[in-house]
Design a protein around this motif. Structure first.
Motif, PDB file in Angstrom:
ATOM      1  N   ILE A  32       1.092  -1.284  -0.025  1.00 41.70           N
ATOM      2  CA  ILE A  32       0.206   0.540   0.178  1.00 41.70           C
ATOM      3  C   ILE A  32       1.055   1.107  -0.171  1.00 41.70           C
ATOM      4  CG2 ILE A  32      -1.818   1.380   1.558  1.00 41.70           C
ATOM      5  CD1 ILE A  32      -3.063  -1.195   2.058  1.00 41.70           C
ATOM      6  N   MET A  33       2.124   1.407   0.385  1.00 37.51           N
ATOM      7  CA  MET A  33       2.772   2.176   1.271  1.00 37.51           C
ATOM      8  C   MET A  33       2.996   3.034  -0.225  1.00 37.51           C
ATOM      9  SD  MET A  33       2.407   3.867   3.980  1.00 37.51           S
ATOM     10  CE  MET A  33       4.547   4.340   4.560  1.00 37.51           C
ATOM     11  N   PHE A  35       2.534   1.548  -3.488  1.00 38.75           N
ATOM     12  CA  PHE A  35       1.392   2.269  -4.622  1.00 38.75           C
ATOM     13  C   PHE A  35       0.765   4.223  -4.542  1.00 38.75           C
ATOM     14  CE2 PHE A  35       1.632  -2.022  -5.777  1.00 38.75           C
ATOM     15  CZ  PHE A  35       1.448  -1.345  -7.140  1.00 38.75           C
ATOM     16  N   LEU A  36       1.147   4.077  -2.340  1.00 44.45           N
ATOM     17  CA  LEU A  36       0.499   5.156  -2.455  1.00 44.45           C
ATOM     18  C   LEU A  36       1.035   6.419  -2.560  1.00 44.45           C
ATOM     19  CD1 LEU A  36      -2.748   4.460   0.187  1.00 44.45           C
ATOM     20  CD2 LEU A  36      -2.582   5.243  -1.985  1.00 44.45           C
ATOM     21  N   MET A  37       2.300   6.363  -1.524  1.00 46.40           N
ATOM     22  CA  MET A  37       3.629   7.256  -1.874  1.00 46.40           C
ATOM     23  C   MET A  37       4.664   7.287  -2.430  1.00 46.40           C
ATOM     24  SD  MET A  37       3.558   7.394   2.319  1.00 46.40           S
ATOM     25  CE  MET A  37       4.801   9.298   2.663  1.00 46.40           C
ATOM     26  N   PRO A  40       4.459   7.037  -6.334  1.00 51.26           N
ATOM     27  CA  PRO A  40       4.197   8.771  -7.280  1.00 51.26           C
ATOM     28  C   PRO A  40       4.998   9.887  -7.261  1.00 51.26           C
ATOM     29  CG  PRO A  40       2.390   7.941  -6.504  1.00 51.26           C
ATOM     30  CD  PRO A  40       3.143   6.984  -6.261  1.00 51.26           C
TER      31      PRO A  40
END
Length: 109
Positions: A32-33, A35-37, A40
């Motif tokens: 999750i980290m 793909f979210l942080m 990007p």
């Protein structure tokens, strides 16, 4: 008071399945980290690198300090010369350019 042999054997088994189950939340958090942080941020860095490499004479740029000027000279050592007023030139590090306002067209030969 006394433990029967059947209960003692049942408690000893199942170690491999519980080890994987204990690492599963950690793996999910990392995914999750990513793909979210992380992803990007890498994309943003790649776009900024392309913007900086594409700078050429005549571009109107904004620096991190908020200075708006026109690129006069692009040097190979990571510096550019920016004219911020008539006959006022400032040397700026390429990486501090945040935005290109007016992009000049490439010269056609």
């Amino acid at each position: 008071m006394f433990v029967t042999p059947a209960y003692a054997q049942a408690a000893a088994t199942g170690g491999a399945g519980s080890a994987i189950a204990s690492f599963l939340p950690l793996i999910l958090i990392f995914g999750i980290m990513y793909f979210l942080m992380i992803r990007p941020q890498q994309k943003k860095m790649k776009e900024h690198r392309a913007l900086v490499e594409g700078l050429r004479r005549g571009d109107q740029v904004v620096t991190q300090g908020g200075i708006v000027g026109k690129v006069v000279k692009v040097q190979e050592d990571g510096m550019i010369e920016v004219e911020i007023a008539e006959n006022v030139k400032v040397k700026v590090v390429k990486a501090t350019i945040t935005t290109v306002l007016n992009k000049t067209e490439a010269a056609t030969a």
